[in-house]
Design an enzyme around this catalytic site. Structure first.
Site, PDB file in Angstrom:
ATOM      1  N   HIS A  81       0.869  -1.370   0.084  1.00  9.89           N
ATOM      2  CA  HIS A  81      -0.007   0.032  -0.205  1.00  9.89           C
ATOM      3  C   HIS A  81       0.897   1.175   0.014  1.00  9.89           C
ATOM      4  O   HIS A  81       0.791   2.043  -0.850  1.00  9.89           O
ATOM      5  CB  HIS A  81      -1.027  -0.086   1.173  1.00  9.89           C
ATOM      6  CG  HIS A  81      -1.818   1.176   1.441  1.00  9.89           C
ATOM      7  ND1 HIS A  81      -3.185   1.175   1.462  1.00  9.89           N
ATOM      8  CD2 HIS A  81      -1.727   2.450   1.513  1.00  9.89           C
ATOM      9  CE1 HIS A  81      -3.658   2.137   1.417  1.00  9.89           C
ATOM     10  NE2 HIS A  81      -3.049   3.103   1.559  1.00  9.89           N
ATOM     11  N   GLU A  82       1.821   1.361   1.090  1.00  9.10           N
ATOM     12  CA  GLU A  82       2.725   2.505   0.818  1.00  9.10           C
ATOM     13  C   GLU A  82       3.787   2.614  -0.295  1.00  9.10           C
ATOM     14  O   GLU A  82       3.939   3.612  -0.667  1.00  9.10           O
ATOM     15  CB  GLU A  82       3.370   2.502   2.342  1.00  9.10           C
ATOM     16  CG  GLU A  82       2.525   2.435   3.576  1.00  9.10           C
ATOM     17  CD  GLU A  82       1.469   3.573   3.385  1.00  9.10           C
ATOM     18  OE1 GLU A  82       1.484   4.477   2.827  1.00  9.10           O
ATOM     19  OE2 GLU A  82       0.204   3.365   3.970  1.00  9.10           O
ATOM     20  N   HIS A  85       2.004   4.104  -3.074  1.00 10.94           N
ATOM     21  CA  HIS A  85       1.769   5.628  -3.149  1.00 10.94           C
ATOM     22  C   HIS A  85       3.117   6.148  -3.318  1.00 10.94           C
ATOM     23  O   HIS A  85       3.206   7.282  -4.341  1.00 10.94           O
ATOM     24  CB  HIS A  85       1.712   5.832  -1.546  1.00 10.94           C
ATOM     25  CG  HIS A  85       0.266   5.891  -1.144  1.00 10.94           C
ATOM     26  ND1 HIS A  85      -1.120   6.516  -1.853  1.00 10.94           N
ATOM     27  CD2 HIS A  85      -0.344   5.125   0.122  1.00 10.94           C
ATOM     28  CE1 HIS A  85      -1.985   6.013  -1.324  1.00 10.94           C
ATOM     29  NE2 HIS A  85      -1.798   5.270  -0.301  1.00 10.94           N
TER      30      HIS A  85
END
Length: 180
Positions: A81-82, A85
């Site tokens: 997820h990170e 980003h």
């Protein structure tokens, strides 16, 4: 019940390795080399991870307490997820896309990761940051404002009003009186 202890150095290395593997996988997909990113384990509160850009410096911050309690889940969900980003920021710039938009979702799909935006874990035993409350009054009652809101009042950048009587809230703290 004993308080949760943060993850140790071995698990931090495992998370860094997984993060770098997702970065390399992104590089293969986009035929581009992405630089390594600073990975920190200093996040507190209810967030398991955070991609942050501050003064043109990028970092990924992970919560060592949430990882300690739910290590495998965060390794397979929070880490991609990170990283997603970070990669979408490097390719498209965060100013040009939505944080969890189609570009981010496509990368999460490429990673084989769940594209959920939030998780629902029991965090009752995770240490939380506590803000000091500041007491304000209006014509009808006493209100509690957070330090963030209190500081905005002190700087003169914000005023708060009672929803019930509509009057301006006035600080009653002895150490930080606000004269309005």
């Amino acid at each position: 019940m004993l308080p949760i202890q943060p993850i140790g150095a071995a698990q931090q290395e495992q998370i860094k390795s997984a993060s770098n593997n997702y970065i390399a996988l992104s590089g293969e997909l986009h035929k581009k080399t992405f630089g390594t990113i600073d990975i920190r384990f200093d996040l507190r509160g209810h967030a398991a991870g955070m991609y942050q850009v501050k003064n043109r410096e990028r970092c990924i911050r992970y919560n060592p307490y949430i990882f300690a309690k739910y290590f495998e889940e965060n390794l397979t969900e929070t880490v991609p997820h990170e990283v997603a980003h970070y990669i979408t920021d490097m390719i498209y710039s965060m100013r040009n896309i939505r944080p969890h938009g189609k570009e981010w979702q496509a990368l999460m799909q490429h990673f084989g990761a769940n594209a959920r935006r939030t998780f629902s874990y029991d965090l009752s035993d995770i240490p939380q940051r506590r803000y000091q409350q500041h007491h304000y009054r209006c014509h009808c009652q006493i209100h509690s404002l957070s330090s963030i809101r209190h500081n905005k009042v002190l700087r003169g950048t914000m005023q708060y009003f009672c929803k019930k009587c509509g009057t301006t809230l006035v600080c009653t703290n002895k150490q930080n009186p606000v004269l309005l």
